[in-house]
Design a protein around this motif. Structure first.
Motif, short mmCIF file in Angstrom:
data_model
loop_
_atom_site.label_atom_id
_atom_site.label_comp_id
_atom_site.label_asym_id
_atom_site.label_seq_id
_atom_site.Cartn_x
_atom_site.Cartn_y
_atom_site.Cartn_z
N SER A 1 11.20 2.91 6.19
CA SER A 1 11.28 2.09 5.14
C SER A 1 10.67 2.86 3.80
O SER A 1 9.69 3.72 3.91
N VAL A 2 11.08 2.68 2.48
CA VAL A 2 10.43 3.22 1.26
C VAL A 2 9.94 2.11 0.35
O VAL A 2 10.53 1.20 0.35
N TYR A 3 8.74 2.37 0.25
CA TYR A 3 7.90 1.50 -0.80
C TYR A 3 8.02 2.15 -2.01
O TYR A 3 7.39 3.70 -2.17
N LEU A 4 8.05 1.71 -3.43
CA LEU A 4 7.86 2.09 -4.53
C LEU A 4 6.59 1.71 -5.40
O LEU A 4 6.57 0.36 -5.40
N ARG A 5 6.07 2.39 -6.25
CA ARG A 5 4.95 1.91 -7.06
C ARG A 5 5.32 1.00 -7.92
O ARG A 5 6.33 1.26 -8.73
N ASP A 6 4.70 -0.18 -7.83
CA ASP A 6 4.89 -1.12 -9.25
C ASP A 6 3.54 -1.55 -9.44
O ASP A 6 3.00 -2.15 -9.07
N GLY A 7 2.95 -0.73 -10.57
CA GLY A 7 1.45 -1.15 -10.97
C GLY A 7 0.37 -1.06 -9.66
O GLY A 7 0.49 0.11 -9.33
#
Length: 229
Positions: free
Chosen positions: A103-109
């Motif tokens: 899985s890939v998680y991307l930064r959001d704040g």
């Protein structure tokens, strides 16, 4: 596996068992994948008994890893949208390293958001949000240092997310996607089996993380140029 640059477009790959092959690298791929000349992997410890079998297995795996890196490099440099690139990357990495989930998680704040997955229910993409410093993934996103665990659920830093049914997964590798200045996200590998991720596997994931970072920055630059035009 050793690599030797033959000319501007070809790399000769040679393993310790005598196997060799030539791979063609395009200018576009060379630009987005700065690791193409560094495709060396840490040898696995081999017993004298069955040494030839282990050597051939390692050579085959490394050969496939290099092919996977080339395929992902071309995906990064193509005109595909970022979600499509990330989804293809998670699938290829899960297949290559034989893990249950990638899985890939991307930064959001102050959070990271599930952006792509191979193994988890895709309906959770965009819905699973993890605060920086929360659980293994949040800690990696905050500190920028990878964590590799063979019994993830027994680690005191572990946080269980019931919607992902994580109770059935044991081993975990969580690797930051970022540069020296900033973490842009995290790539996670989960396996139902109890295993320790080898150094060459971690190195492979580090290259994938850098390619994902390249994909993010390329698309950010294109979006910025469109706004200015």
């Amino acid at each position: 596996m050793k690599s030797e640059r033959i000319d501007a477009y070809r790399v000769k790959l040679v393993c310790s068992c005598g196997f060799s092959d030539f791979r063609t690298v395009t200018e576009k791929v060379k630009t987005v994948n700065p690791f193409h000349q560094k495709a060396s992997f840490t040898p696995l410890l081999e017993s004298e008994r069955g040494k030839m079998v282990l050597t051939m297995q390692k050579a085959d795996r490394e050969h496939l890893e290099i092919i996977s890196l080339e395929e992902i490099s071309m995906l990064v440099s193509a005109d595909f949208e970022l979600p499509d690139v990330l989804q293809s990357v998670t699938r290829k990495v899960a297949e290559q390293l034989k893990v249950s989930v990638c899985s890939v998680y991307l930064r959001d704040g102050d959070e990271v958001v599930l952006a792509a997955t191979s193994g988890f229910d895709p309906s959770f993409i965009g819905k699973i949000r993890i605060r920086l410093g929360e659980g293994i993934t949040g800690i990696v996103a905050k500190d920028g240092q990878y964590i590799s665990l063979s019994h993830a659920s027994q680690d005191p830093r572990y946080k269980y997310f019931p919607e992902l049914h994580e109770e059935k997964y044991n081993s975990m590798l969580s690797f930051p996607i970022g540069d020296k200045k900033e973490v842009y996200g995290v790539i996670n590998l989960n396996s139902t089996s109890i295993r320790s991720f080898q150094e060459d596997e971690i190195y492979f994931v580090s290259i994938i993380a850098n390619l994902i970072l390249t994909a993010i920055k390329l698309r950010e630059r294109v979006a910025s140029e469109k706004k200015l035009s």
